[in-house]
Design a protein around this motif. Structure first.
Motif, short mmCIF file in Angstrom:
data_model
loop_
_atom_site.label_atom_id
_atom_site.label_comp_id
_atom_site.label_asym_id
_atom_site.label_seq_id
_atom_site.Cartn_x
_atom_site.Cartn_y
_atom_site.Cartn_z
N GLU A 51 -7.39 -0.59 7.71
CA GLU A 51 -6.62 -1.82 7.52
C GLU A 51 -6.93 -2.43 6.16
OE1 GLU A 51 -6.30 -4.55 10.78
OE2 GLU A 51 -6.13 -2.91 12.22
N ILE A 52 -5.85 -2.80 5.47
CA ILE A 52 -5.93 -3.36 4.13
C ILE A 52 -5.49 -4.82 4.18
CG2 ILE A 52 -4.94 -3.25 1.80
CD1 ILE A 52 -4.76 -0.20 2.17
N VAL A 53 -6.23 -5.66 3.52
CA VAL A 53 -5.91 -7.09 3.45
C VAL A 53 -5.05 -7.33 2.21
CG1 VAL A 53 -6.84 -9.43 3.29
CG2 VAL A 53 -8.07 -7.68 4.61
N VAL A 54 -3.87 -7.92 2.43
CA VAL A 54 -2.96 -8.27 1.32
C VAL A 54 -2.66 -9.76 1.39
CG1 VAL A 54 -1.93 -5.97 1.16
CG2 VAL A 54 -0.89 -7.67 2.65
N ASN A 55 -2.25 -10.33 0.27
CA ASN A 55 -1.96 -11.77 0.23
C ASN A 55 -0.74 -12.17 1.04
OD1 ASN A 55 -4.15 -12.40 -1.41
ND2 ASN A 55 -3.00 -11.98 -3.28
N ASN A 56 0.31 -11.31 1.01
CA ASN A 56 1.57 -11.72 1.61
C ASN A 56 2.31 -10.49 2.14
OD1 ASN A 56 4.38 -12.45 1.88
ND2 ASN A 56 3.96 -14.27 0.64
N LEU A 57 2.49 -10.42 3.45
CA LEU A 57 3.17 -9.27 4.05
C LEU A 57 4.64 -9.21 3.64
CD1 LEU A 57 1.60 -9.35 7.63
CD2 LEU A 57 1.00 -7.85 5.72
N GLN A 58 5.31 -10.36 3.59
CA GLN A 58 6.72 -10.39 3.19
C GLN A 58 6.88 -9.93 1.74
OE1 GLN A 58 9.23 -10.69 5.22
NE2 GLN A 58 7.93 -11.19 6.96
N GLN A 59 5.94 -10.30 0.89
CA GLN A 59 6.00 -9.85 -0.51
C GLN A 59 5.80 -8.34 -0.60
OE1 GLN A 59 6.78 -12.06 -3.11
NE2 GLN A 59 7.20 -10.08 -4.06
N LEU A 60 4.91 -7.81 0.24
CA LEU A 60 4.69 -6.36 0.27
C LEU A 60 6.00 -5.65 0.64
CD1 LEU A 60 2.61 -4.04 0.06
CD2 LEU A 60 2.12 -4.41 2.48
N LEU A 61 6.71 -6.17 1.63
CA LEU A 61 8.01 -5.59 2.01
C LEU A 61 9.01 -5.68 0.86
CD1 LEU A 61 8.41 -6.98 5.65
CD2 LEU A 61 8.17 -4.57 4.98
N ALA A 62 9.03 -6.82 0.18
CA ALA A 62 9.98 -7.02 -0.91
C ALA A 62 9.66 -6.12 -2.12
CB ALA A 62 9.99 -8.49 -1.34
N ASP A 63 8.37 -5.94 -2.40
CA ASP A 63 7.95 -5.13 -3.55
C ASP A 63 8.15 -3.64 -3.33
OD1 ASP A 63 7.21 -7.45 -4.85
OD2 ASP A 63 5.05 -7.17 -4.52
N TYR A 64 8.14 -3.21 -2.07
CA TYR A 64 8.24 -1.78 -1.75
C TYR A 64 9.30 -1.56 -0.66
CZ TYR A 64 3.88 -1.71 -4.33
OH TYR A 64 2.93 -1.86 -5.31
N PRO A 65 10.58 -1.85 -0.98
CA PRO A 65 11.63 -1.77 0.05
C PRO A 65 11.89 -0.36 0.57
CG PRO A 65 12.60 -2.14 -2.12
CD PRO A 65 11.11 -2.26 -2.28
N TRP A 66 11.49 0.66 -0.14
CA TRP A 66 11.72 2.04 0.29
C TRP A 66 10.66 2.55 1.27
CZ3 TRP A 66 9.87 0.58 -4.46
CH2 TRP A 66 8.59 1.03 -4.81
N ILE A 67 9.60 1.81 1.45
CA ILE A 67 8.51 2.27 2.32
C ILE A 67 8.92 2.08 3.78
CG2 ILE A 67 6.07 1.96 2.94
CD1 ILE A 67 6.44 2.97 0.08
N PRO A 68 8.74 3.11 4.62
CA PRO A 68 9.13 2.99 6.03
C PRO A 68 8.08 2.25 6.88
CG PRO A 68 8.29 5.19 5.63
CD PRO A 68 8.28 4.47 4.29
N PHE A 69 7.80 1.00 6.51
CA PHE A 69 6.85 0.20 7.28
C PHE A 69 7.39 -0.04 8.68
CE2 PHE A 69 5.80 -1.54 2.97
CZ PHE A 69 4.47 -1.21 2.95
N ASN A 70 6.51 -0.03 9.66
CA ASN A 70 6.86 -0.49 11.01
C ASN A 70 6.61 -1.99 10.99
OD1 ASN A 70 6.74 -1.34 13.70
ND2 ASN A 70 6.08 0.68 14.39
N THR A 71 7.67 -2.77 11.22
CA THR A 71 7.58 -4.23 11.12
C THR A 71 7.44 -4.92 12.48
OG1 THR A 71 9.98 -4.41 11.10
CG2 THR A 71 8.88 -4.26 8.95
N ARG A 72 7.37 -4.16 13.57
CA ARG A 72 7.25 -4.79 14.90
C ARG A 72 6.05 -5.71 14.99
NH1 ARG A 72 8.43 0.61 17.38
NH2 ARG A 72 6.18 0.74 17.43
#
Length: 191
Positions: free
Chosen positions: A109-130
């Protein structure tokens, strides 16, 4: 006495696989600090054995019921060195009753400042957002057979908050009796 590497089964290989998986998706491993890795026990006996063995390498932060099975977290006396930076904690998860899963090191597990920003910065990544609706919110990236999860806060900070709020569900005193026929040390004995 086995070393931590022997107990966990090649954590450096596991961490290298996570790093390669992130790079393959176009994610830099330096998104934030990796605050812990998780090991899933194969069965209750392995959980109990590893719980006792890991107590030599760290201090128990908490053991509680999560998802209807015990999970314990240790703050390591000596953090694991990795390309993600020093990893201060290890989480050990008991198996869920009636569920098949791969045992061994399972996720970091990695700690990031903002999950929504991570999604916005890397829109091609197949993150599971559930997990964004969960408590605490998380994103997950599958890197079969492993995964990387992303959170706003470290596990140690989340545990401290849950303890302060009285949200930890203790492992029932008789939980292990059904599997071993004898009681084991309770989570309070390890803290």
């Amino acid at each position: 006495m086995p070393t931590l590497d022997e107990l966990l089964g090649e954590p450096h290989h596991f961490l290298a696989e996570l790093e390669l998986g992130l790079l393959d998706h176009g994610l830099p491993p330096a998104l934030g600090p990796m605050d812990h890795i998780c090991y899933r026990a194969a069965d209750p006996q392995e959980y109990l054995r590893l719980r006792s063995a890991l107590a030599r390498f760290g201090d128990c932060l908490v053991e509680g019921m999560i998802g209807n099975r015990p999970i314990i977290t240790f703050r390591l006396h000596q953090p694991l060195a990795s390309s993600f930076g020093p990893i201060p904690c290890i989480e050990l998860a008991a198996p869920k009753a009636g569920k098949q899963h791969r045992h061994g090191l399972e996720h970091g597990e990695i700690v990031v400042n903002n999950l929504q920003q991570l999604l916005a910065d890397y829109p091609w990544i197949p993150f599971n957002t559930r997990g964004l609706q969960g408590h605490p919110p998380e994103l997950t990236l599958a890197l079969p057979p492993y995964q990387v999860k992303f959170h706003h806060h470290s596990l140690a900070d989340t545990i401290a908050l849950e303890i302060a709020r009285g949200e930890v569900i203790p492992v029932p005193a008789d939980y292990w009796l059904k599997d071993s026929g004898k009681p084991s040390k309770s989570s309070t004995d390890l803290m």
